[in-house]
Design an enzyme around this catalytic site. Structure first.
Site, PDB file in Angstrom:
ATOM      1  N   ALA A 148       0.800  -1.232   0.000  1.00  0.00           N
ATOM      2  CA  ALA A 148       0.000   0.000   0.000  1.00  0.00           C
ATOM      3  C   ALA A 148       0.827   1.272   0.000  1.00  0.00           C
ATOM      4  O   ALA A 148       0.333   2.327  -0.377  1.00  0.00           O
ATOM      5  CB  ALA A 148      -0.936   0.001   1.206  1.00  0.00           C
ATOM      6  N   ASP A 186       4.704   3.108  -4.879  1.00  0.00           N
ATOM      7  CA  ASP A 186       4.439   4.148  -5.861  1.00  0.00           C
ATOM      8  C   ASP A 186       3.150   3.934  -6.637  1.00  0.00           C
ATOM      9  O   ASP A 186       2.343   4.846  -6.797  1.00  0.00           O
ATOM     10  CB  ASP A 186       5.603   4.124  -6.859  1.00  0.00           C
ATOM     11  N   HIS A 196       2.723  -3.978 -23.550  1.00  0.00           N
ATOM     12  CA  HIS A 196       1.825  -2.906 -23.995  1.00  0.00           C
ATOM     13  C   HIS A 196       1.690  -2.845 -25.520  1.00  0.00           C
ATOM     14  O   HIS A 196       0.586  -2.849 -26.055  1.00  0.00           O
ATOM     15  CB  HIS A 196       2.302  -1.545 -23.473  1.00  0.00           C
ATOM     16  N   LEU A 236      -7.467  10.793 -39.910  1.00  0.00           N
ATOM     17  CA  LEU A 236      -7.215  10.098 -41.156  1.00  0.00           C
ATOM     18  C   LEU A 236      -6.702  11.117 -42.163  1.00  0.00           C
ATOM     19  O   LEU A 236      -7.358  12.125 -42.429  1.00  0.00           O
ATOM     20  CB  LEU A 236      -8.535   9.482 -41.647  1.00  0.00           C
TER      21      LEU A 236
END
Ligand code: BG6
Length: 489
Positions: free
Chosen positions: A13, A16, A241, A385
């Site tokens: 807890a 960071d 990611h 686009l």
């Protein structure tokens, strides 16, 4: 559901992530009335702290998007009353049993559901899971565990971690976070692809020349160097990611939006890929730079980074998907720290129009006349686009302009933080945005061989100045695949 309660235990807890992301996200969910009626938040860590001290810490770190809103302080007071703290060792079943007693007290005989968020270093993962499972899991409701990467550092260590976790937990209790999946524009990717008729038919090798997944940060590893050095940018950003963005971008249409259906398609596309080849990777590391009288440190200036470290803080890579849809299309990735900007985006470069009637007007610069779709994941979210149009006037001159969906202009509402969506999903048992173990295996299989080779051959990273656009090697790599990076050209 009236008679059930949810206890959210943040293990680690005072770390960071807990302070910057988890508590603020929980508060935002509370503010938006998304948390169940009966809920409690418990912080767990080694340091001694009272409930009041935890509340104080939490309130000081609630620098979330909510804090400018109405009633914020009132709501905050209410939220903090639901936050508690228990201090204990990470490997002590006894300490977790004490936590269990406190949780039972709060649950007051209702059905108990428990969500443990492990915001802790990987070397204590398993100990904590053992303790929560043996001493603090719910007696009559569900118990779920959210884990954060690193999930190992290669195929073997990741498989070992999965095996260890499965000694204590069922796969459906494990929620592996990749917080990029919680980002608004990433969630929108499937909507864009599958709910607009104009994109589906173009989404293949026939019309798409290459796809680029770009991540950059304008700060170094300041303060995290010791952790980072063990992993490097390929493990920190690409294997998770950026690869997740790629999987969502390239997968076939899932049977439904159910978690298993979507994850099946992601696994399938990952398994259709060849492991990354050394010749298709460029690695870099930032060196110091003096700019405007300020000295920006080199990666290796960090005291916690071993001297002479070859760990990449930048990498560019070209990957390929061996299936009917994508055969031969380069999927390029680029990720780096201490670059000139903070940004994440997906760029889709389309092929030139065959026999373009306007070729003579575009002249030799044909490449500039192709369409490009840009999905800006962050900051300043948007989708645009690039199309060709005539410059107004009597002459036939052509120009490129953007059809632009700029979120800030289109929507007054703020965009929630990724952790809000993911925490809510975990509480609701929605698994679509969490990483399944076979998906994790497939992701590691793509990067493990090259990671080993880079380490064994001690490949020197190309140095680039802090705050620059990264090593030129990235351009040569792209050029070899007939690609120009869209964020630079
Ligand atoms: C984390 C990485 O997963 O993602 C960090 O470990 C990185 O190194 C962070 O800074 C980036 O996340 P975001 O949401 O700020 O783009």
């Amino acid at each position: 559901e009236h008679d059930s309660t949810v206890s959210i235990v943040v293990v680690g807890a005072s770390g960071d992530l807990a302070k910057k992301k988890i508590f603020p996200a929980l508060f935002a969910l509370y503010y938006e009335d998304c948390l169940p009626k009966h809920f409690t938040v418990f912080g767990y860590a080694r340091s001694k702290m009272t409930d009041a001290e935890l509340r104080d810490m939490v309130s000081r770190t609630l620098t979330c998007r909510i804090d400018k809103r109405e009633n914020c302080s009132e709501k905050m007071e209410q939220f903090l009353k639901r936050c508690f703290y228990h201090s204990g060792q990470y490997d002590s079943e006894k300490n977790f049993a004490e936590l269990d007693m406190k949780l039972r007290d709060h649950e007051g005989g209702r059905v108990s559901n428990r969500l443990f968020y492990l915001s802790i270093p990987p070397n204590i993962f398993i100990e904590v899971v053992r303790c929560t499972s043996n001493s603090a899991s719910s007696a009559n409701g569900w118990t779920r565990v959210i884990v954060e990467k690193p999930f190992g550092r290669d195929s073997e260590s990741s498989a070992a971690l999965t095996r260890d976790l499965k000694q204590y937990l069922m796969e459906d209790q494990i929620f592996r976070i990749d917080h990029y999946l919680g980002k608004e524009l990433v969630e929108n990717l499937s909507v864009l692809r599958f709910s607009n008729i104009i994109f589906g038919p173009l989404w293949s090798r026939q019309y798409i020349r290459n796809v680029q997944f770009i991540f950059s940060e304008d700060f170094g590893t300041e303060g995290r160097g010791g952790y980072f050095d063990n992993y490097g940018i390929i493990r920190d950003i690409m294997q998770n990611h950026l690869l997740q963005l790629l999987a969502l971008f390239a997968m076939e249409t899932p049977v439904s939006l159910d978690a298993e259906d979507v994850r099946n398609e992601k696994v399938k596309v990952l398994r259709s890929m060849k492991p990354l080849q050394l010749e298709n990777v460029v690695v870099g590391q930032y060196k110091s730079q003096i700019k405007g009288g300020v000295t920006y440190p080199a990666y290796t200036d960090d005291k916690t980074v071993p001297e002479g470290s070859l760990t990449p803080t930048f990498a560019a890579a070209a990957l390929f998907i061996n299936n009917a849809r994508w055969d031969g299309v380069p999927f390029l990735m680029k990720a780096g720290k201490a670059l000139h900007s903070k940004m994440a985006e997906i760029r889709v470069q389309f092929r030139p129009v065959p026999g373009n009637l306007f070729n003579s007007i575009f002249g030799t610069d044909l490449d500039r006349a192709t369409n490009e779709l840009v999905i800006r994941v962050q900051p300043d979210e948007g989708i645009y686009l690039k199309i060709n149009n005539k410059v107004p006037g009597l002459a036939m001159r052509l120009d490129q302009s953007n059809l632009n969906l700029h979120y800030a202009a289109r929507y007054a509402k703020e965009i929630p933080d990724a952790y809000e969506r993911l925490l809510l999903d975990a509480i609701e048992g929605e698994r679509r945005l969490f990483i399944r173990s076979d998906e994790l295996d497939a992701a590691w299989a793509l990067f493990t061989p090259v990671l080993k080779e880079l380490e064994e051959k001690k490949v020197m990273p190309e140095l680039y100045p802090y705050g620059s656009r990264g090593p030129v090697g990235a351009h040569y790599l792209a050029a070899r695949h007939n690609v120009q990076w869209g964020d630079i050209s």
